[in-house]
Design a protein around this motif. Structure first.
Motif, PDB file in Angstrom:
ATOM      1  N   UNK A   1     -22.377 -18.162  11.490  1.00 43.21           N
ATOM      2  CA  UNK A   1     -22.298 -18.090  10.028  1.00 43.21           C
ATOM      3  C   UNK A   1     -20.993 -17.454   9.559  1.00 43.21           C
ATOM      4  N   UNK A   2     -20.249 -16.846  10.471  1.00 44.04           N
ATOM      5  CA  UNK A   2     -18.987 -16.225  10.085  1.00 44.04           C
ATOM      6  C   UNK A   2     -17.919 -17.286   9.861  1.00 44.04           C
ATOM      7  N   UNK A   3     -17.076 -17.033   8.896  1.00 42.93           N
ATOM      8  CA  UNK A   3     -15.939 -17.927   8.692  1.00 42.93           C
ATOM      9  C   UNK A   3     -14.888 -17.645   9.752  1.00 42.93           C
ATOM     10  N   UNK A   4     -13.946 -18.569   9.884  1.00 41.12           N
ATOM     11  CA  UNK A   4     -12.848 -18.367  10.818  1.00 41.12           C
ATOM     12  C   UNK A   4     -12.098 -17.088  10.479  1.00 41.12           C
ATOM     13  N   UNK A   5     -11.879 -16.848   9.188  1.00 45.25           N
ATOM     14  CA  UNK A   5     -11.147 -15.658   8.751  1.00 45.25           C
ATOM     15  C   UNK A   5     -11.900 -14.379   9.100  1.00 45.25           C
ATOM     16  N   UNK A   6     -13.221 -14.389   8.929  1.00 42.08           N
ATOM     17  CA  UNK A   6     -14.016 -13.199   9.234  1.00 42.08           C
ATOM     18  C   UNK A   6     -13.982 -12.882  10.727  1.00 42.08           C
ATOM     19  N   UNK A   7     -14.108 -13.905  11.551  1.00 41.81           N
ATOM     20  CA  UNK A   7     -14.094 -13.686  13.000  1.00 41.81           C
ATOM     21  C   UNK A   7     -12.732 -13.177  13.455  1.00 41.81           C
ATOM     22  N   UNK A   8     -11.662 -13.751  12.916  1.00 44.61           N
ATOM     23  CA  UNK A   8     -10.319 -13.302  13.299  1.00 44.61           C
ATOM     24  C   UNK A   8     -10.062 -11.871  12.821  1.00 44.61           C
ATOM     25  N   UNK A   9     -10.577 -11.534  11.657  1.00 45.05           N
ATOM     26  CA  UNK A   9     -10.406 -10.174  11.144  1.00 45.05           C
ATOM     27  C   UNK A   9     -11.117  -9.162  12.035  1.00 45.05           C
ATOM     28  N   UNK A  10     -12.285  -9.531  12.568  1.00 45.20           N
ATOM     29  CA  UNK A  10     -12.995  -8.642  13.496  1.00 45.20           C
ATOM     30  C   UNK A  10     -12.153  -8.388  14.747  1.00 45.20           C
ATOM     31  N   UNK A  11     -11.596  -9.436  15.302  1.00 44.68           N
ATOM     32  CA  UNK A  11     -10.755  -9.299  16.504  1.00 44.68           C
ATOM     33  C   UNK A  11      -9.568  -8.388  16.229  1.00 44.68           C
TER      34      UNK A  11
ATOM     35  N   UNK B   1     -12.921 -15.962  18.862  1.00 45.14           N
ATOM     36  CA  UNK B   1     -13.376 -16.632  17.636  1.00 45.14           C
ATOM     37  C   UNK B   1     -14.230 -17.852  17.963  1.00 45.14           C
ATOM     38  N   UNK B   2     -13.799 -18.644  18.915  1.00 44.99           N
ATOM     39  CA  UNK B   2     -14.530 -19.857  19.281  1.00 44.99           C
ATOM     40  C   UNK B   2     -15.935 -19.541  19.778  1.00 44.99           C
ATOM     41  N   UNK B   3     -16.039 -18.538  20.650  1.00 40.83           N
ATOM     42  CA  UNK B   3     -17.358 -18.176  21.189  1.00 40.83           C
ATOM     43  C   UNK B   3     -18.262 -17.657  20.085  1.00 40.83           C
ATOM     44  N   UNK B   4     -17.748 -16.757  19.265  1.00 45.07           N
ATOM     45  CA  UNK B   4     -18.568 -16.169  18.191  1.00 45.07           C
ATOM     46  C   UNK B   4     -19.076 -17.235  17.242  1.00 45.07           C
ATOM     47  N   UNK B   5     -18.214 -18.161  16.835  1.00 47.45           N
ATOM     48  CA  UNK B   5     -18.584 -19.128  15.806  1.00 47.45           C
ATOM     49  C   UNK B   5     -19.464 -20.263  16.324  1.00 47.45           C
TER      50      UNK B   5
END
Length: 327
Positions: free
Chosen positions: A244-254, A199-203
């Motif tokens: 541009x992704x929210x924290x929730x969106x990135x975590x949902x992808x993972x 999440x950290x890297x993506x965001x």
């Protein structure tokens, strides 16, 4: 190119059938003679997959690193045995693609590949992106087929590697460096720390999310198929910058990647559709055309909204997506 689920399945074949055995290594092709000599006659002690790469450890402290790339494949032959876990999977069907659903392992013809693999000295199993099983009166060990980079022979089982991008011998320090460079793999580490790392890297990145998911330094194992399907399932525009992704969106992808990866390892297929009946699920396991939401469906109506699926090129790879569902 084989995606993460395939490499994990290959590593499991080595863990079941080669680990703990003394291995004779050779290079029928002649391009890996020196490397084979370094490992020949030693006992295999470990088999690990990290994303798209596999690492085989031997009792002299050296490792064989293999990256199949676009054209690589393993051929197994001999007395290949399935593990108790996979044997328990055999014969059951999954109604929905969900974490609590039952699983089935099928080959491309819809047959139970575990049953076929178990036939002593009669089976050849090819493991690359798709698994193909053929049964016939095969002498053992069989003659190498094609340009075999390295052959691993362990008494009653043999594995032939052809066409890899990488096949190298590493010492323990080199292996650790190679593993540390790769992004997290949820099948190896499903901890909150691994999720946070992704999440950290993506965001932080301005790079389009479709490119980030294919970057093995960001996350391990995702290829073109899972990239397209994950983004559709998340309703994300592939061009959206990672930051541009929210924290929730990135975590949902993972979490969804972890979910789909487990299904892929269990079934041997990149099954990404949900809510299918038993009959539809069986068809999807047999036919790739029924297995996915958007992958290789360019010009066809979206299964959800009816908009034609788009195809474009991103970073020299084909990208499939729905312009409406992923707007």
């Amino acid at each position: 190119m084989p995606e993460g689920h395939s490499v994990h399945r290959i590593a499991r074949q080595f863990a079941r059938n080669f680990v703990g055995k003394r291995i004779r290594l050779s290079s029928p092709q002649g391009r890996f003679v020196d490397g084979a000599k370094m490992l020949d006659g030693h006992t295999m002690t470990d088999a690990r997959a990290v994303g798209k790469q596999m690492f085989l450890e031997f009792d002299n402290g050296l490792w064989l690193r293999v990256h199949l790339g676009l054209y690589g494949a393993w051929d197994f032959a001999g007395d290949i045995h399935a593990s108790g876990t996979d044997a328990a999977i055999r014969g059951r069907r999954r109604r929905n693609v969900g974490p609590a659903a039952a699983a089935v392992t099928l080959d491309l013809a819809g047959e139970d590949s575990l049953q076929s693999i178990g036939a002593p000295r009669l089976t050849r199993l090819r493991m690359a992106e798709d698994e193909q099983v053929s049964v016939g009166a095969v002498g053992f060990p069989p003659e190498p087929v094609g340009q075999v980079r390295v052959r691993l022979l362990a008494g009653d089982v043999v594995a032939d590697l052809r066409g890899p991008t990488a096949c190298v011998v590493l010492d323990p320090q080199e292996v650790q460096v190679a593993m540390d460079r790769l992004g997290p793999d949820p099948l190896l580490d499903d901890s909150r720390a691994a999720e946070d790392r992704f999440v950290t890297v993506v965001r932080k990145k301005p790079t389009p999310i479709a490119r980030l998911l294919m970057d093995q330094l960001v996350v391990s194992g995702i290829g073109n198929v899972y990239r397209a399907e994950l983004l559709f399932r998340a309703g994300l525009n592939p061009h959206a910058p990672g930051r541009s992704l929210s924290d929730e969106q990135a975590r949902a992808l993972w979490k969804d990647w972890a979910h789909l990866l487990k299904i892929g390892v269990a079934t041997g297929q990149m099954m990404t559709r949900d809510g299918l009946s038993d009959a539809a699920y069986g068809r999807a396991l047999r036919r790739r055309a029924d297995r996915h939401w958007v992958y290789k469906r360019e010009g066809l109506p979206c299964r959800v909204c009816g908009t034609h699926i788009a195809l474009e090129e991103m970073a020299a790879r084909k990208l499939y997506w729905c312009p409406k569902c992923q707007s």
